[in-house]
Design a protein around this motif. Structure first.
Motif, PDB file in Angstrom:
ATOM      1  N   ASP A  38       0.816  -1.220   0.000  1.00 50.54           N
ATOM      2  CA  ASP A  38       0.000   0.000   0.000  1.00 50.54           C
ATOM      3  C   ASP A  38       0.847   1.266   0.000  1.00 50.54           C
ATOM      4  O   ASP A  38       0.307   2.378   0.121  1.00 50.54           O
ATOM      5  CB  ASP A  38      -0.963   0.001   1.191  1.00 50.54           C
ATOM      6  CG  ASP A  38      -0.245   0.028   2.539  1.00 50.54           C
ATOM      7  OD1 ASP A  38       1.001   0.096   2.560  1.00 50.54           O
ATOM      8  OD2 ASP A  38      -0.948  -0.019   3.577  1.00 50.54           O
ATOM      9  N   GLY A  39       2.165   1.119  -0.111  1.00 44.05           N
ATOM     10  CA  GLY A  39       3.057   2.275  -0.159  1.00 44.05           C
ATOM     11  C   GLY A  39       3.528   2.752   1.188  1.00 44.05           C
ATOM     12  O   GLY A  39       4.356   3.670   1.270  1.00 44.05           O
ATOM     13  N   ASN A  40       3.053   2.156   2.264  1.00 42.60           N
ATOM     14  CA  ASN A  40       3.460   2.544   3.610  1.00 42.60           C
ATOM     15  C   ASN A  40       4.586   1.641   4.125  1.00 42.60           C
ATOM     16  O   ASN A  40       4.935   0.630   3.502  1.00 42.60           O
ATOM     17  CB  ASN A  40       2.257   2.491   4.556  1.00 42.60           C
ATOM     18  CG  ASN A  40       1.237   3.549   4.223  1.00 42.60           C
ATOM     19  OD1 ASN A  40       1.585   4.707   3.951  1.00 42.60           O
ATOM     20  ND2 ASN A  40      -0.043   3.167   4.233  1.00 42.60           N
ATOM     21  N   TYR A  41       5.111   2.009   5.290  1.00 41.22           N
ATOM     22  CA  TYR A  41       6.172   1.251   5.954  1.00 41.22           C
ATOM     23  C   TYR A  41       5.681   0.916   7.356  1.00 41.22           C
ATOM     24  O   TYR A  41       5.271   1.816   8.108  1.00 41.22           O
ATOM     25  CB  TYR A  41       7.460   2.074   6.039  1.00 41.22           C
ATOM     26  CG  TYR A  41       8.057   2.436   4.701  1.00 41.22           C
ATOM     27  CD1 TYR A  41       9.157   1.745   4.194  1.00 41.22           C
ATOM     28  CD2 TYR A  41       7.538   3.487   3.948  1.00 41.22           C
ATOM     29  CE1 TYR A  41       9.725   2.087   2.970  1.00 41.22           C
ATOM     30  CE2 TYR A  41       8.086   3.832   2.720  1.00 41.22           C
ATOM     31  CZ  TYR A  41       9.166   3.127   2.236  1.00 41.22           C
ATOM     32  OH  TYR A  41       9.725   3.471   1.029  1.00 41.22           O
ATOM     33  N   TYR A  42       5.745  -0.370   7.713  1.00 36.01           N
ATOM     34  CA  TYR A  42       5.157  -0.803   8.983  1.00 36.01           C
ATOM     35  C   TYR A  42       6.204  -1.509   9.857  1.00 36.01           C
ATOM     36  O   TYR A  42       7.047  -2.266   9.363  1.00 36.01           O
ATOM     37  CB  TYR A  42       4.012  -1.782   8.734  1.00 36.01           C
ATOM     38  CG  TYR A  42       2.844  -1.170   7.993  1.00 36.01           C
ATOM     39  CD1 TYR A  42       1.878  -0.429   8.676  1.00 36.01           C
ATOM     40  CD2 TYR A  42       2.712  -1.343   6.618  1.00 36.01           C
ATOM     41  CE1 TYR A  42       0.795   0.126   7.996  1.00 36.01           C
ATOM     42  CE2 TYR A  42       1.644  -0.792   5.931  1.00 36.01           C
ATOM     43  CZ  TYR A  42       0.682  -0.053   6.627  1.00 36.01           C
ATOM     44  OH  TYR A  42      -0.371   0.496   5.952  1.00 36.01           O
ATOM     45  N   ASN A  43       6.099  -1.253  11.186  1.00 36.45           N
ATOM     46  CA  ASN A  43       6.875  -2.084  12.098  1.00 36.45           C
ATOM     47  C   ASN A  43       6.097  -3.374  12.350  1.00 36.45           C
ATOM     48  O   ASN A  43       4.999  -3.564  11.819  1.00 36.45           O
ATOM     49  CB  ASN A  43       7.220  -1.334  13.385  1.00 36.45           C
ATOM     50  CG  ASN A  43       6.005  -0.968  14.226  1.00 36.45           C
ATOM     51  OD1 ASN A  43       4.902  -1.517  14.033  1.00 36.45           O
ATOM     52  ND2 ASN A  43       6.182  -0.047  15.172  1.00 36.45           N
ATOM     53  N   MET A  44       6.651  -4.266  13.176  1.00 33.61           N
ATOM     54  CA  MET A  44       6.021  -5.576  13.352  1.00 33.61           C
ATOM     55  C   MET A  44       4.657  -5.478  14.027  1.00 33.61           C
ATOM     56  O   MET A  44       3.832  -6.381  13.910  1.00 33.61           O
ATOM     57  CB  MET A  44       6.938  -6.497  14.175  1.00 33.61           C
ATOM     58  CG  MET A  44       8.189  -6.957  13.423  1.00 33.61           C
ATOM     59  SD  MET A  44       7.843  -7.949  11.954  1.00 33.61           S
ATOM     60  CE  MET A  44       7.215  -9.461  12.679  1.00 33.61           C
TER      61      MET A  44
END
Length: 618
Positions: free
Chosen positions: A440-446
């Motif tokens: 989705d173009g985002n950056y996620y932590n765990m």
């Protein structure tokens, strides 16, 4: 008897039949390339042969005016025992003759060198089930001048010449293993894959011999070739010199070397691995080295944090990544996962130690190394790097830079000189514990928290690199949300917590999974050490022309391995700058919630044990 038989074939049927006679005779006798030079040049040419053993394996050096070669053939007469000879004057081919008898007076002051020939291993290939296409097609083997310079000795210098045989992909191991056992016939291949990597433009236009057609599923395989001797003659320009005509070798009385049927069981047998499809490129390492690297890969797959990382494991990703890194001259490393968005700095202790451990070994191997970091963290990482140098974690500071996408061609211009894909600045990109872009173009932590506002678009470099021939990429991660783990996206979504949301969408050519990402960086350093001490791999990387590592080099590489002392010091440095453990946000000697002692220190000790054990056998 054999010399009479050859003379009869030559006299009665002519040269063309004699060439077929060589191919179809199935005599099993060793064949030799021939170079004849004035005695004043003989010592220098012998030194040239010893410095370039793969293309010029020396079988015998005659005395001046000696027609025979007692160790190789009884009743031989070099003036008349080759089907055809080349006559060179001042390095220029002036004639081809079927006898050197008219030059007997000049030959009195000349020395003959008998050099191993790849025709001597063709029966070994056939016995190993490897088809020999040039024989099938009734043609001489294809031979090519390369862009690979031989090691100079005295006045002798020239590019290496190689012979090419097309080998079915499923037979590459067999071809490498059986020829490796015959060093006097050039030994194993010096290159497998795209000919342009040797400077060869067109396989249908050989410099010597005949064009040979590749069958479907075949891979071009190149061996060092004794016609290199003719190139040396042309480069040195002696007043008068003779060589055999390519494809018209001297046939000895000695039987070809026997290839052991147990070759594939030996720890020192070569194994082949594809490390690139664009361009096609295979690498080679000994079975022993491969086993060591696989043991390291298994070790770093341990999962004390119980993340379920084994579900992402793919065998030999570490091996292939490091085989590829062996060829690199310039490596770009990136790291940085700002998981602690509520803290300043938001970075974690996983990533930078592994990045610096890799950089230390790459520097020791004489690679140019650069790091790309988020702009907001650039200054802090420069301080960390300088402290790492001051405290002996790494010998030299790694230059650091940031990347800011300011246009559609920003990534290409960053990676390549003038944005030209044919002129890359880096040939390998490595991401370790680097936050990766999701679908989705985002950056996620765990935990599934979006940290996009803290992350620069370094992913664009990997996406762009995937379309640039000659740039390879590696991703190292422990959860599936790291840059490069897009190669394992399906498994991440199926098996990792929050996988369908956090999975990185950007793939690397190689995806190394580890229980802790730092361990993946340590593993790369250790695997590079193992591979560079593997004589089979080192010879292949150096196209058969390299020297064994010196004791000084060996010591430098060993000193660059990660150690408990260095990695503990590295964590102290990170704590100094407020960098926290990834899982707990603790500010201490901890990575991903696991304390340095005993967990990380134990892994480092075991990695070192696996790296050093039994390597002296190679």
């Amino acid at each position: 008897m054999k010399r009479l038989l050859l003379s009869y074939a030559k006299a009665v049927t002519g040269l063309q039949y004699f060439r077929g006679f060589r191919t179809n005779m199935k005599s099993g006798f060793l064949q030799a390339n021939v170079v004849i030079l004035h005695k004043d040049l003989a010592d220098d040419f012998e030194a040239f042969c010893h410095a370039n053993r793969s293309p010029l394996p020396l079988l015998y050096r005659s005395k001046p005016g000696e027609w025979g070669c007692p160790p190789l053939a009884a009743q031989a007469d070099i003036r008349d025992d080759c089907p055809q000879y080349c006559v060179f004057e001042k390095g220029v081919l002036v004639n081809k003759v079927d006898s050197l008898a008219p030059y007997t007076a000049q030959l009195q002051d000349m020395v003959t060198f008998y050099l191993g020939c790849s025709f001597s291993f063709e029966q070994a290939l056939e016995k190993a089930g490897v088809p020999v296409r040039n024989v099938e097609q009734g043609r001489n083997v294809s031979m090519f001048k390369t862009s690979v310079p031989c090691v100079k000795a005295g006045p002798f210098h020239c590019p290496m010449v190689v012979s090419m045989r097309s080998v079915p992909q499923i037979k590459l191991d067999a071809a490498a293993q059986c020829t490796h056992q015959i060093p006097l016939a050039h030994g194993g291949p010096v290159h497998i894959g795209h000919p342009a990597l040797l400077g060869i433009k067109d396989l249908s236009q050989p410099d010597y011999g005949d064009p040979v057609e590749l069958s479907a599923g075949d891979v071009p395989v190149f061996w060092a070739c004794g016609v290199t001797g003719a190139e040396a003659v042309q480069s040195t320009k002696p007043a008068l010199a003779f060589t055999h005509s390519p494809g018209c070798m001297f046939l000895t009385d000695r039987e070809e070397a026997t290839v052991s049927h147990q070759a594939s069981e030996s720890e020192e047998c070569p194994l082949t691995f594809c490390i690139s499809q664009n361009p096609l490129h295979y690498s080679v390492a000994s079975k022993m080295a491969v086993q060591r690297v696989r043991a390291i890969e298994e070790l770093i797959g341990e999962d004390p944090g119980q993340r379920g990382i084994q579900a992402l494991f793919v065998q030999d990703e570490l091996l292939k990544a490091c085989l590829s890194l062996s060829y690199s001259s310039s490596v770009l490393i990136t790291t940085g996962f700002p998981t602690h968005y509520m803290h300043n700095p938001p970075e974690e202790t996983d990533g930078p130690p592994g990045a610096i451990a890799m950089a230390a070994m790459l520097q020791a191997l004489n690679k140019h190394v650069v790091m790309v970091i988020d702009q907001r963290a650039l200054e802090m990482n420069q301080w960390i790097m300088q402290d790492a140098v001051d405290r002996g974690v790494i010998k030299s500071a790694v230059p650091m830079m940031s990347f800011d996408s300011s246009g559609p061609d920003s990534a290409l211009r960053f990676l390549c000189h003038d944005g030209d894909p044919s002129k890359p600045r880096y040939d390998h990109l490595v991401a370790i514990e680097r936050s990766g872009r999701a679908s989705d173009g985002n950056y996620y932590n765990m935990r599934g928290v979006n940290i996009k506002h803290l992350v620069d678009p370094i992913d664009d470099l990997f996406i762009t690199a995937s379309a640039v021939p000659g740039i390879t990429t590696t991703g190292i991660g422990d959860g599936g949300n790291e840059l490069g783990m897009g190669k394992l996206k399906k498994a991440v979504k199926a098996y990792m917590p929050n996988g369908s949301l956090i999975a990185c969408d950007v793939a690397a050519d190689f995806a190394i999974t580890a229980g802790v990402s730092n361990w993946g960086g340590y593993a790369v350093a250790c695997a590079l050490y193992i591979l560079n001490l593997c004589s089979i791999h080192r010879r292949y990387v150096q196209k058969g022309l390299g020297l064994l590592p010196t004791p000084e080099q060996h010591s430098l590489w060993a000193a660059s391995l990660p150690s408990v002392a260095k990695e503990e010091e590295m964590l102290h440095i990170l704590v100094k700058y407020g960098v926290r453990s990834g899982k707990t946000a603790n500010l201490g000697l901890e990575v991903d919630g696991l304390t340095f002692h005993p967990t990380h220190s134990d892994v480092i000790r075991r990695l070192n044990d696996l790296s050093i054990e039994k390597l002296q056998q190679e």
